[in-house]
Design an enzyme around this catalytic site. Structure first.
Site, PDB file in Angstrom:
ATOM      1  N   LYS A 106       0.705  -1.338   0.017  1.00  0.00           N
ATOM      2  CA  LYS A 106      -0.038   0.072  -0.012  1.00  0.00           C
ATOM      3  C   LYS A 106       0.949   1.307   0.163  1.00  0.00           C
ATOM      4  CE  LYS A 106      -2.235  -1.167   3.837  1.00  0.00           C
ATOM      5  NZ  LYS A 106      -1.599  -2.586   4.051  1.00  0.00           N
ATOM      6  N   ARG A 120     -10.265   0.122   8.598  1.00  0.00           N
ATOM      7  CA  ARG A 120      -9.869  -1.365   8.884  1.00  0.00           C
ATOM      8  C   ARG A 120     -10.853  -2.358   9.530  1.00  0.00           C
ATOM      9  NH1 ARG A 120      -4.221   0.029   8.795  1.00  0.00           N
ATOM     10  NH2 ARG A 120      -3.018  -1.777   9.227  1.00  0.00           N
ATOM     11  N   ARG A 168      11.631  -5.372   5.209  1.00  0.00           N
ATOM     12  CA  ARG A 168      11.595  -3.988   5.287  1.00  0.00           C
ATOM     13  C   ARG A 168      12.215  -2.936   5.851  1.00  0.00           C
ATOM     14  NH1 ARG A 168       5.530  -1.664   5.259  1.00  0.00           N
ATOM     15  NH2 ARG A 168       5.782  -2.549   7.699  1.00  0.00           N
ATOM     16  N   ARG A 180      10.840  -1.051  11.425  1.00  0.00           N
ATOM     17  CA  ARG A 180       9.807  -0.467  12.231  1.00  0.00           C
ATOM     18  C   ARG A 180       9.519  -1.697  13.401  1.00  0.00           C
ATOM     19  NH1 ARG A 180       4.916   0.460   8.311  1.00  0.00           N
ATOM     20  NH2 ARG A 180       3.729  -0.874   9.959  1.00  0.00           N
ATOM     21  N   ARG A 210      -0.309  -8.898  13.420  1.00  0.00           N
ATOM     22  CA  ARG A 210      -0.957  -8.189  12.498  1.00  0.00           C
ATOM     23  C   ARG A 210      -1.640  -8.851  11.165  1.00  0.00           C
ATOM     24  NH1 ARG A 210       4.244  -4.990  10.739  1.00  0.00           N
ATOM     25  NH2 ARG A 210       3.040  -4.024   9.291  1.00  0.00           N
TER      26      ARG A 210
HETATM   27  P1  AP5 Z   1       4.749  -1.477   1.788  1.00  0.00           P
HETATM   28  O1  AP5 Z   1       4.620  -0.674   0.737  1.00  0.00           O
HETATM   29  O2  AP5 Z   1       5.236  -0.986   3.149  1.00  0.00           O
HETATM   30  O3  AP5 Z   1       3.261  -2.421   2.481  1.00  0.00           O
HETATM   31  P2  AP5 Z   1       2.014  -1.917   3.094  1.00  0.00           P
HETATM   32  O4  AP5 Z   1       0.913  -2.464   2.713  1.00  0.00           O
HETATM   33  O5  AP5 Z   1       2.124  -0.261   3.040  1.00  0.00           O
HETATM   34  O6  AP5 Z   1       2.197  -2.501   4.660  1.00  0.00           O
HETATM   35  P3  AP5 Z   1       2.215  -1.659   5.910  1.00  0.00           P
HETATM   36  O7  AP5 Z   1       2.967  -2.759   6.951  1.00  0.00           O
HETATM   37  O8  AP5 Z   1       2.556  -0.385   6.213  1.00  0.00           O
HETATM   38  O9  AP5 Z   1       0.692  -1.842   6.372  1.00  0.00           O
HETATM   39  P4  AP5 Z   1       0.074  -1.931   7.736  1.00  0.00           P
HETATM   40  O10 AP5 Z   1      -1.396  -2.006   7.197  1.00  0.00           O
HETATM   41  O11 AP5 Z   1       0.321  -3.287   8.452  1.00  0.00           O
HETATM   42  O12 AP5 Z   1       0.788  -0.876   8.657  1.00  0.00           O
HETATM   43  P5  AP5 Z   1       0.232   0.409   9.058  1.00  0.00           P
HETATM   44  O13 AP5 Z   1       1.277   1.508   9.180  1.00  0.00           O
HETATM   45  O14 AP5 Z   1      -1.139   0.770   8.248  1.00  0.00           O
HETATM   46  O15 AP5 Z   1       5.527  -2.826   1.329  1.00  0.00           O
HETATM   47  C1  AP5 Z   1       5.954  -3.879   2.277  1.00  0.00           C
HETATM   48  C2  AP5 Z   1       7.537  -4.272   1.739  1.00  0.00           C
HETATM   49  O16 AP5 Z   1       7.268  -4.881   0.812  1.00  0.00           O
HETATM   50  C3  AP5 Z   1       8.396  -2.982   1.708  1.00  0.00           C
HETATM   51  O17 AP5 Z   1       9.604  -3.547   2.016  1.00  0.00           O
HETATM   52  C4  AP5 Z   1       8.324  -2.652   0.011  1.00  0.00           C
HETATM   53  O18 AP5 Z   1       9.631  -2.530  -0.500  1.00  0.00           O
HETATM   54  C5  AP5 Z   1       8.075  -4.355  -0.367  1.00  0.00           C
HETATM   55  N1  AP5 Z   1       7.262  -4.362  -1.600  1.00  0.00           N
HETATM   56  C6  AP5 Z   1       6.286  -3.716  -1.937  1.00  0.00           C
HETATM   57  N2  AP5 Z   1       5.700  -3.984  -3.062  1.00  0.00           N
HETATM   58  C7  AP5 Z   1       6.253  -5.117  -3.655  1.00  0.00           C
HETATM   59  C8  AP5 Z   1       6.184  -5.881  -4.520  1.00  0.00           C
HETATM   60  N3  AP5 Z   1       5.251  -5.627  -5.603  1.00  0.00           N
HETATM   61  N4  AP5 Z   1       7.083  -7.169  -4.738  1.00  0.00           N
HETATM   62  C9  AP5 Z   1       8.228  -7.193  -3.771  1.00  0.00           C
HETATM   63  N5  AP5 Z   1       8.371  -6.324  -2.780  1.00  0.00           N
HETATM   64  C10 AP5 Z   1       7.388  -5.274  -2.470  1.00  0.00           C
HETATM   65  O19 AP5 Z   1      -0.333   0.122  10.497  1.00  0.00           O
HETATM   66  C11 AP5 Z   1       0.553  -0.325  11.514  1.00  0.00           C
HETATM   67  C12 AP5 Z   1      -0.167  -0.367  12.856  1.00  0.00           C
HETATM   68  O20 AP5 Z   1      -1.115   0.949  13.040  1.00  0.00           O
HETATM   69  C13 AP5 Z   1      -1.310  -1.376  12.839  1.00  0.00           C
HETATM   70  O21 AP5 Z   1      -0.881  -2.618  13.197  1.00  0.00           O
HETATM   71  C14 AP5 Z   1      -2.306  -0.702  14.093  1.00  0.00           C
HETATM   72  O22 AP5 Z   1      -1.900  -1.157  15.204  1.00  0.00           O
HETATM   73  C15 AP5 Z   1      -2.132   0.477  13.722  1.00  0.00           C
HETATM   74  N6  AP5 Z   1      -3.311   1.158  12.588  1.00  0.00           N
HETATM   75  C16 AP5 Z   1      -3.184   1.658  11.635  1.00  0.00           C
HETATM   76  N7  AP5 Z   1      -4.297   2.022  10.932  1.00  0.00           N
HETATM   77  C17 AP5 Z   1      -5.178   1.607  11.718  1.00  0.00           C
HETATM   78  C18 AP5 Z   1      -6.775   1.554  11.648  1.00  0.00           C
HETATM   79  N8  AP5 Z   1      -7.417   2.205  10.520  1.00  0.00           N
HETATM   80  N9  AP5 Z   1      -7.388   1.087  12.695  1.00  0.00           N
HETATM   81  C19 AP5 Z   1      -6.530   0.566  13.778  1.00  0.00           C
HETATM   82  N10 AP5 Z   1      -5.413   0.613  14.073  1.00  0.00           N
HETATM   83  C20 AP5 Z   1      -4.543   1.024  12.972  1.00  0.00           C
END
Ligand code: AP5
Length: 215
Positions: free
Chosen positions: A14, A89, A126, A159, A170
């Protein structure tokens, strides 16, 4: 104008795809996880409330996140659209968003699909910019200079929630709570899906095609 929700499990890509989409559509990229990490880094009460949940890989309570996002959407840059990443979410968050947006509802919900095995591989490698939160990966998305962000020169770090145990929690939280959202948007005829298990550029092409955006 574009009002888009970006969905997909942790590590689906994402954050990786968001900057190109937001640039192309000229709407702000608003990521709930990034905002929560900014609150934590600034030591705000909201950040302190969220910390324990994030460290365990659990979802932060709805009331905390909903208020934070609805407040962010009142900023002038979001008046003509937005790309929401990681929010909603839960069904509660989705209905609160619908209510908050009123006559200007979400137009498309884009779901990036990736297998669990691949997610674990991606997240354990990552690296994230401490300053602008751009994600990198030593194999699939390496920075030009080791340890430094291409966009802002910030320091890259792992992270806290990318440790194996937390990653598993997660993914479980996603399967239990967030996966249900695809049905929510499917019923509203807003769901579009792409296969995220391809090269980053190929996924980007598919995303623009799915959103009906000319490249
Ligand atoms: P990346 O692009 O970083 O993936 P992402 O989908 O953004 O993953 P996140 O871990 O950031 O999502 P998340 O939803 O768990 O975390 P968030 O910060 O929202 O890519 C991942 C890796 O893969 C990178 O190294 C990249 O280079 C590589 N990559 C990408 N595309 C690729 C491809 N096509 N091929 C190969 N490699 C690739 O949430 C964190 C925490 O915050 C949650 O656990 C929760 O506690 C809280 N939180 C956030 N939002 C909410 C909400 N709405 N409600 C409640 N709690 C929340």
């Amino acid at each position: 104008m574009a009002r888009i929700v970006l969905m997909g499990p942790p590590g689906a890509g994402k954050g990786t795809q968001a900057s190109a989409i937001s640039k192309k559509l000229q709407v702000p990229h608003i990521a709930s996880g990034n905002l929560l990490r900014e609150h934590r880094a600034a030591g705000t009460p909201l950040g302190e409330q969220a910390s324990g949940y994030m460290d365990k890989g659990q979802l932060v309570p709805d009331d905390v996140v909903i208020g934070m996002i609805l407040d962010r959407l009142t900023k002038s840059d979001a008046a003509h659209g937005f790309l929401l990443d990681g929010f909603p979410r839960t069904i509660e968050q989705a209905t609160a968003l619908d209510k908050g947006l009123g006559s200007k509802p979400v137009e498309q919900a884009l779901n990036i699909k990736v297998s669990t095995e691949e997610l674990v591989k991606r997240l354990s490698g990552r690296l994230t910019c401490r300053n602008c939160q751009t994600p990198y990966h030593p194999i699939s998305a390496p920075p030009k200079v080791t340890g430094k962000c291409d966009r802002c020169g910030g320091e890259l770090y792992q992270r806290d929630d990318d440790k194996a145990e937390t990653v598993r929690n997660r993914i479980v939280a996603y399967d239990k709570q967030t996966a249900l959202l695809s049905d929510y948007y499917k019923k509203q005829h807003k769901l579009v899906e792409v296969n995220g298990e391809q090269g980053i550029d190929t996924v980007q092409v598919e995303i623009f095609k799915a959103l009906g955006v000319k490249q």
